[in-house]
Design a protein around this motif. Structure first.
Motif: not given
Length: 43
Positions: A19, A21-22, A24-26, A28-29
């Motif tokens: 993805h 992804a950063t 932070r995004q990871t 949160k997921t």
């Protein structure tokens, strides 16, 4: 417990790659902290 952590580390790494992804995004997921993501991916 160690096996679970290794599986999660691989899942996190694959998510980041797939993805773009950063951290932070990871985090949160997966419902973990940014520090956890960083530690698991780098170790």
């Amino acid at each position: 417990m160690k096996e679970y952590i290794e599986e999660r580390a691989v899942a996190i790494a694959n998510y980041i790659i797939d993805h773009n992804a950063t951290v932070r995004q990871t985090a949160k997921t997966f419902g973990v902290s940014k520090s956890t993501v960083h530690i698991e991916v780098t170790n």
